[in-house]
Design a protein around this motif. Structure first.
Motif, mmCIF file in Angstrom:
data_model
loop_
_atom_site.group_PDB
_atom_site.id
_atom_site.type_symbol
_atom_site.label_atom_id
_atom_site.label_comp_id
_atom_site.label_asym_id
_atom_site.label_seq_id
_atom_site.Cartn_x
_atom_site.Cartn_y
_atom_site.Cartn_z
ATOM 1 N N THR A 152 13.694 -6.624 -4.168
ATOM 2 C CA THR A 152 13.325 -5.936 -5.400
ATOM 3 C C THR A 152 11.860 -6.220 -5.715
ATOM 4 O OG1 THR A 152 15.572 -6.078 -6.297
ATOM 5 C CG2 THR A 152 13.789 -5.697 -7.866
ATOM 6 N N ILE A 153 11.082 -5.170 -5.796
ATOM 7 C CA ILE A 153 9.645 -5.268 -6.027
ATOM 8 C C ILE A 153 9.324 -4.952 -7.480
ATOM 9 C CG2 ILE A 153 7.364 -4.399 -5.347
ATOM 10 C CD1 ILE A 153 8.835 -5.932 -3.169
ATOM 11 N N ASN A 154 8.487 -5.776 -8.083
ATOM 12 C CA ASN A 154 7.993 -5.524 -9.427
ATOM 13 C C ASN A 154 6.813 -4.560 -9.339
ATOM 14 O OD1 ASN A 154 6.303 -5.748 -11.783
ATOM 15 N ND2 ASN A 154 7.316 -7.652 -12.327
ATOM 16 N N VAL A 155 6.967 -3.391 -9.916
ATOM 17 C CA VAL A 155 5.907 -2.379 -9.908
ATOM 18 C C VAL A 155 5.370 -2.254 -11.335
ATOM 19 C CG1 VAL A 155 5.302 0.016 -9.447
ATOM 20 C CG2 VAL A 155 6.982 -1.159 -7.995
ATOM 21 N N THR A 156 4.174 -2.751 -11.555
ATOM 22 C CA THR A 156 3.579 -2.748 -12.891
ATOM 23 C C THR A 156 2.555 -1.628 -13.012
ATOM 24 O OG1 THR A 156 3.919 -5.134 -13.126
ATOM 25 C CG2 THR A 156 2.306 -4.108 -14.587
ATOM 26 N N VAL A 157 2.735 -0.813 -14.038
ATOM 27 C CA VAL A 157 1.846 0.319 -14.308
ATOM 28 C C VAL A 157 1.108 0.058 -15.615
ATOM 29 C CG1 VAL A 157 1.725 2.790 -14.798
ATOM 30 C CG2 VAL A 157 3.361 1.931 -13.095
ATOM 31 N N ASN A 158 -0.206 0.170 -15.581
ATOM 32 C CA ASN A 158 -1.001 -0.014 -16.799
ATOM 33 C C ASN A 158 -0.841 1.175 -17.739
ATOM 34 O OD1 ASN A 158 -2.878 -1.555 -14.546
ATOM 35 N ND2 ASN A 158 -2.835 -2.587 -16.517
ATOM 36 N N CYS A 159 -1.064 0.921 -19.020
ATOM 37 C CA CYS A 159 -0.947 1.987 -20.020
ATOM 38 C C CYS A 159 -1.901 1.684 -21.172
ATOM 39 C CB CYS A 159 0.489 2.112 -20.523
ATOM 40 S SG CYS A 159 1.223 0.558 -21.091
ATOM 41 N N SER A 160 -1.918 2.569 -22.151
ATOM 42 C CA SER A 160 -2.803 2.400 -23.303
ATOM 43 C C SER A 160 -2.085 2.826 -24.575
ATOM 44 C CB SER A 160 -4.078 3.228 -23.118
ATOM 45 O OG SER A 160 -4.870 3.188 -24.296
ATOM 46 N N GLN A 182 0.833 -1.200 0.000
ATOM 47 C CA GLN A 182 0.000 0.000 0.000
ATOM 48 C C GLN A 182 0.871 1.254 0.000
ATOM 49 O OE1 GLN A 182 -3.520 0.014 -0.159
ATOM 50 N NE2 GLN A 182 -3.051 2.134 -0.671
ATOM 51 N N LYS A 183 1.915 1.244 0.796
ATOM 52 C CA LYS A 183 2.802 2.399 0.879
ATOM 53 C C LYS A 183 3.540 2.622 -0.439
ATOM 54 C CE LYS A 183 6.289 4.471 3.916
ATOM 55 N NZ LYS A 183 7.095 4.275 5.149
ATOM 56 N N VAL A 184 4.019 1.544 -1.034
ATOM 57 C CA VAL A 184 4.737 1.651 -2.309
ATOM 58 C C VAL A 184 3.814 2.207 -3.393
ATOM 59 C CG1 VAL A 184 5.885 0.360 -4.151
ATOM 60 C CG2 VAL A 184 6.387 -0.169 -1.756
ATOM 61 N N ALA A 185 2.595 1.683 -3.447
ATOM 62 C CA ALA A 185 1.649 2.102 -4.484
ATOM 63 C C ALA A 185 1.207 3.545 -4.293
ATOM 64 C CB ALA A 185 0.433 1.181 -4.487
ATOM 65 N N THR A 186 0.900 3.912 -3.053
ATOM 66 C CA THR A 186 0.315 5.229 -2.777
ATOM 67 C C THR A 186 1.360 6.316 -2.574
ATOM 68 O OG1 THR A 186 -1.587 4.160 -1.738
ATOM 69 C CG2 THR A 186 -1.251 6.488 -1.277
ATOM 70 N N ASP A 187 2.297 6.077 -1.661
ATOM 71 C CA ASP A 187 3.254 7.120 -1.287
ATOM 72 C C ASP A 187 4.374 7.289 -2.309
ATOM 73 O OD1 ASP A 187 1.685 7.242 0.923
ATOM 74 O OD2 ASP A 187 3.190 6.497 2.335
ATOM 75 N N TYR A 188 4.873 6.176 -2.842
ATOM 76 C CA TYR A 188 6.026 6.262 -3.737
ATOM 77 C C TYR A 188 5.630 6.397 -5.209
ATOM 78 C CZ TYR A 188 8.286 4.461 0.498
ATOM 79 O OH TYR A 188 8.712 4.275 1.792
ATOM 80 N N PHE A 189 4.654 5.611 -5.639
ATOM 81 C CA PHE A 189 4.287 5.628 -7.056
ATOM 82 C C PHE A 189 2.981 6.371 -7.328
ATOM 83 C CE2 PHE A 189 7.632 2.543 -7.160
ATOM 84 C CZ PHE A 189 8.175 2.671 -8.424
ATOM 85 N N ALA A 190 2.534 7.138 -6.356
ATOM 86 C CA ALA A 190 1.448 8.107 -6.544
ATOM 87 C C ALA A 190 0.206 7.531 -7.202
ATOM 88 C CB ALA A 190 1.964 9.305 -7.363
ATOM 89 N N ASN A 191 -0.143 6.296 -6.809
ATOM 90 C CA ASN A 191 -1.363 5.621 -7.292
ATOM 91 C C ASN A 191 -1.340 5.297 -8.783
ATOM 92 O OD1 ASN A 191 -2.841 5.544 -4.747
ATOM 93 N ND2 ASN A 191 -2.993 7.769 -4.954
#
Length: 223
Positions: free
Chosen positions: A144-152, A112-121
């Motif tokens: 090492t955390i995999n952070v996946t961001v959706n795109c279009s 939750q912290k990584v998603a909200t605080d670091y990667f700004a949702n």
């Protein structure tokens, strides 16, 4: 002379199964390929600087300056503003469009912290849990955390006029009209909704995809 031997029935059945599996896999794939460029809208909170934000995405100020003409001082960014970061939009496992970044966990980090605080949702705790093997509240220091961001990459059935899209996390108080106005699409609210079918722009959370400009040209031909 060696006579021709017909394939045994079991072999023919196996070939049929393989063909059927391949055909179904193609039908079930939700994307075939991605595109070279997508943008992410990063909401700046107090205490963050541009070096930290760009570093999360493996970028520098020089990299992102063409996409942020409003930022003239690399040492200063206003809290409450947004920084555009860029990345390739990949077709991940034939299932969805996105891009995976790496983040090294610090003591006390949670999804939750990584998603909200670091990667700004730009991602969610649930999405992080899906693509990582650690417990959401027991992430080892230095992991090492995999952070996946959706795109279009757009939708040709909606319009051929846009080829660059921005992943935009909605915030409380925003709505379709305010987002359209921010991106100079006030006369195209219907278009914006078509690119995001079923999305409630007034929800105050979640992401939407915005057809946008690249800072160098007004419109990019759709891919």
């Amino acid at each position: 002379m060696i006579g021709y031997r017909r394939p045994f029935p079991g072999f023919q059945f196996l070939l049929l199964l393989l063909f059927r599996a391949s055909f179904l896999l193609q039908l079930e794939s939700k994307c075939q390929n991605g595109c070279d460029l997508a943008l992410g809208s990063y909401y700046v909170t107090a205490g963050l600087n541009l070096s930290y934000i760009t570093g999360l995405f493996g970028l520098t100020y020089r990299d992102v300056s063409p996409y942020n003409p409003n930022i003239t001082d690399q040492n200063y960014v206003v809290a409450g503003s947004r920084v555009n970061v860029y990345f390739p939009c990949d077709c991940i496992n034939g299932d969805f469009l996105g891009h995976s970044f790496s983040y090294v966990a610090l003591s006390g980090d949670t999804y939750q912290k990584v998603a909200t605080d670091y990667f700004a949702n730009l991602t969610t705790a649930a999405w992080l849990a899906k693509f990582n093997r650690y417990s959401s509240t027991q992430i080892p220091d230095g992991a090492t955390i995999n952070v996946t961001v959706n795109c279009s990459c757009g939708n040709k059935s909606v319009s051929h006029d846009y080829g660059l899209f921005e992943t935009y996390p909605l915030r409380p108080g925003e709505n379709l009209s305010s987002v359209a106005e921010e991106f100079e699409l006030s006369s195209k609210e219907d278009l914006l909704q078509e690119y995001n079918p079923g999305v409630n722009f007034s929800a105050g959370k979640g992401i939407v995809f915005i057809p946008t400009k690249d800072g160098k040209t007004s419109t990019i031909e759709n891919i």
